[in-house]
Write an enzyme that holds these catalytic residues in place. Structure first.
Site, PDB file in Angstrom:
ATOM      1  N   ARG A  47      52.232  90.299  71.517  1.00 38.32           N
ATOM      2  CA  ARG A  47      51.762  89.450  72.063  1.00 38.32           C
ATOM      3  C   ARG A  47      52.626  88.472  72.902  1.00 38.32           C
ATOM      4  O   ARG A  47      54.024  89.009  73.124  1.00 38.32           O
ATOM      5  CB  ARG A  47      51.222  88.250  70.728  1.00 38.32           C
ATOM      6  CG  ARG A  47      51.941  88.219  69.810  1.00 38.32           C
ATOM      7  CD  ARG A  47      53.404  87.792  69.730  1.00 38.32           C
ATOM      8  NE  ARG A  47      53.380  86.372  70.331  1.00 38.32           N
ATOM      9  CZ  ARG A  47      54.491  85.908  70.814  1.00 38.32           C
ATOM     10  NH1 ARG A  47      55.674  86.651  71.216  1.00 38.32           N
ATOM     11  NH2 ARG A  47      54.497  84.745  71.562  1.00 38.32           N
ATOM     12  N   ALA A  49      52.177  86.510  76.974  1.00 37.75           N
ATOM     13  CA  ALA A  49      51.276  86.880  78.350  1.00 37.75           C
ATOM     14  C   ALA A  49      52.113  88.408  78.873  1.00 37.75           C
ATOM     15  O   ALA A  49      51.514  89.497  79.229  1.00 37.75           O
ATOM     16  CB  ALA A  49      51.199  85.936  79.209  1.00 37.75           C
ATOM     17  N   ASP A 236      50.438  81.113  79.591  1.00 39.02           N
ATOM     18  CA  ASP A 236      49.518  82.332  79.580  1.00 39.02           C
ATOM     19  C   ASP A 236      48.879  82.503  81.171  1.00 39.02           C
ATOM     20  O   ASP A 236      48.406  83.677  81.386  1.00 39.02           O
ATOM     21  CB  ASP A 236      48.723  82.321  78.430  1.00 39.02           C
ATOM     22  CG  ASP A 236      49.341  82.534  77.229  1.00 39.02           C
ATOM     23  OD1 ASP A 236      50.042  81.888  76.932  1.00 39.02           O
ATOM     24  OD2 ASP A 236      49.213  83.847  76.909  1.00 39.02           O
ATOM     25  N   LYS A 247      50.202  78.129  74.524  1.00 42.03           N
ATOM     26  CA  LYS A 247      49.792  78.087  73.075  1.00 42.03           C
ATOM     27  C   LYS A 247      49.242  76.497  72.881  1.00 42.03           C
ATOM     28  O   LYS A 247      49.884  75.706  73.166  1.00 42.03           O
ATOM     29  CB  LYS A 247      50.999  78.474  72.291  1.00 42.03           C
ATOM     30  CG  LYS A 247      50.889  78.444  70.728  1.00 42.03           C
ATOM     31  CD  LYS A 247      49.666  79.424  70.298  1.00 42.03           C
ATOM     32  CE  LYS A 247      49.530  80.508  70.694  1.00 42.03           C
ATOM     33  NZ  LYS A 247      48.200  81.406  70.561  1.00 42.03           N
TER      34      LYS A 247
HETATM   35  O1  MRU Z   1      48.931  83.911  71.262  1.00 44.47           O
HETATM   36  P1  MRU Z   1      50.440  84.345  71.703  1.00 44.47           P
HETATM   37  O2  MRU Z   1      51.336  84.668  70.758  1.00 44.47           O
HETATM   38  O3  MRU Z   1      50.143  85.527  72.608  1.00 44.47           O
HETATM   39  O4  MRU Z   1      50.750  83.160  72.695  1.00 44.47           O
HETATM   40  C1  MRU Z   1      51.781  83.345  73.581  1.00 44.47           C
HETATM   41  C2  MRU Z   1      52.248  82.124  74.271  1.00 44.47           C
HETATM   42  O5  MRU Z   1      51.370  80.938  74.137  1.00 44.47           O
HETATM   43  C3  MRU Z   1      53.235  82.084  75.011  1.00 44.47           C
HETATM   44  O6  MRU Z   1      53.977  80.804  75.223  1.00 44.47           O
HETATM   45  C4  MRU Z   1      53.049  82.698  76.556  1.00 44.47           C
HETATM   46  O7  MRU Z   1      52.441  83.982  76.505  1.00 44.47           O
HETATM   47  C5  MRU Z   1      54.082  82.707  77.467  1.00 44.47           C
HETATM   48  S1  MRU Z   1      55.130  84.164  76.921  1.00 44.47           S
HETATM   49  C6  MRU Z   1      56.431  84.195  77.919  1.00 44.47           C
END
Ligand code: MRU
Length: 343
Positions: A47, A49, A236, A247
């Site tokens: 998980r 992005a 994301d 998030k």
């Molecule tokens: O649901 P997730 O754990 O994939 O969410 C991740 C996030 O919100 C991160 O902050 C985002 O993907 C940036 S990762 C460099």
């Protein structure tokens, strides 16, 4: 400098650390077909992005490779099927779609071995470019931050685990630490899946970076008590005007930070910028299973039949973001114009 990556590519297989099991167990799972890789993205073995983008690129390559080696049929329609399968896993992180586009743009050569070689190279490049971007984001970030030894609040996990390696928000935190500019990281628990408690704390502890875990609900108190000098999170998807999806809970923090005059930064590679989505309103927000909220771990903590609304992300309006830290430099408002200049 941390060289940890949540992915490995060994013996023609994609190997990923199972992020659902951290920090209690460190289990690496091995993947040699696209169906299982799509499932690993959906179920959040992998998980974050940029890490999702890297996994999808290998998923594409491995899917095409298996088709060419084992099946007869129309390659173009198989590619469409693979892109659909991977594209349906998680809707918010735009890196997923960018990586699939890069893989699709590899020219289909009559020489299938050459085509596969080029696909493999492209997947590896997407991964390595992301690590490079993260390291540069780290360097750029410390240039815009306030002076002194800093107390930093972050949300979710935008670390090595969420990227090809090193991290975005945790990348700038690593850079602060490497330059002796970090006092303390405050990591939000990040309900419901607790990426902060489970992943950020694991990652920082492993690298001896000072971290204090706080419940999401403490953001107001710790900012009002002047315990926080700045907030930095990942993203994301960043819309053309700078509105940034991250998030769920990020928006709340950005509002509280504004109230207390604390700068709020987004750290993200340009693969997260989506000029085709004009504003945050156009960003698709993933809704996840209600059991993520009904349960803590495997245990129900509410009436099991209760109706739940469980959005995975929210959008922080550009006006609350002091600066977006990218590998090509630190972008200030007005974001639309200033992103155009660097792209
Ligand atoms: O649901 P997730 O754990 O994939 O969410 C991740 C996030 O919100 C991160 O902050 C985002 O993907 C940036 S990762 C460099």
């Amino acid at each position: 400098m941390s060289e940890f990556s949540p992915l490995k590519y060994e013996n023609n297989k994609l190997i990923m650390i199972d992020q659902r099991k951290l920090p209690l167990e460190e289990i690496w799972l091995s993947y040699d077909n696209v169906e299982d890789i799509a499932d690993s993205i959906k179920t959040m073995v992998v998980r974050g992005a940029p890490a999702i983008g890297c996994a999808a690129a290998f998923g594409f390559f491995i899917g095409v490779r298996n088709f060419i080696k084992n099946k007869n049929g129309n390659l173009n329609s198989e590619i469409k099927k693979i892109v659909r399968m991977l594209g349906e896993t998680r809707p918010t992180a735009v890196n997923l779609f960018g990586a699939l586009r890069d893989m699709e743009s590899v020219v289909i050569s009559e020489n299938r071995d050459l085509y596969l070689e080029n696909l493999e190279k492209t997947a590896l490049k997407i991964w390595m470019d992301d690590v490079k971007s993260c390291k540069q984001i780290g360097k750029n970030g410390i240039e815009v931050f306030p002076e002194g030894k800093l107390n930093v609040l972050t949300h979710c996990n935008a670390g090595a685990l969420a990227t090809g390696g090193y991290g975005t928000a945790l990348g700038v935190i690593r850079a602060l630490h490497e330059n002796n500019r970090l006092n303390m990281v405050y990591a939000d628990d990040t309900r419901p899946r607790q990426q902060g408690a489970k992943l950020t704390v694991w990652e920082l502890t492993k690298d001896n970076i000072p971290v204090t875990l706080v419940p999401d609900t403490a953001a107001g108190l710790i900012m009002s008590k002047k315990m926080i000098d700045l907030v930095v999170t990942g993203a994301d998807r960043i819309a053309q005007n700078g509105d940034s999806a991250n998030k769920i809970g990020t928006y709340n923090i950005a509002i509280i930070a504004k109230r207390h005059n604390i700068p709020f930064y987004i750290a993200a590679p340009l693969t997260t910028y989506d000029p085709e989505t004009l504003t945050g309103e156009g960003i698709p927000i993933e809704e996840r299973d209600g059991d993520e909220v009904r349960k803590v771990g495997d245990t129900y903590t509410t009436v099991p039949s209760v109706k739940v609304f469980n959005p995975g992300f929210d959008v922080t309006p550009a006006e609350l973001i002091k600066c977006i830290i990218t590998e090509k430099g630190n972008i200030f408002p007005p974001y639309k114009e200033n992103f155009k200049k660097i792209l």
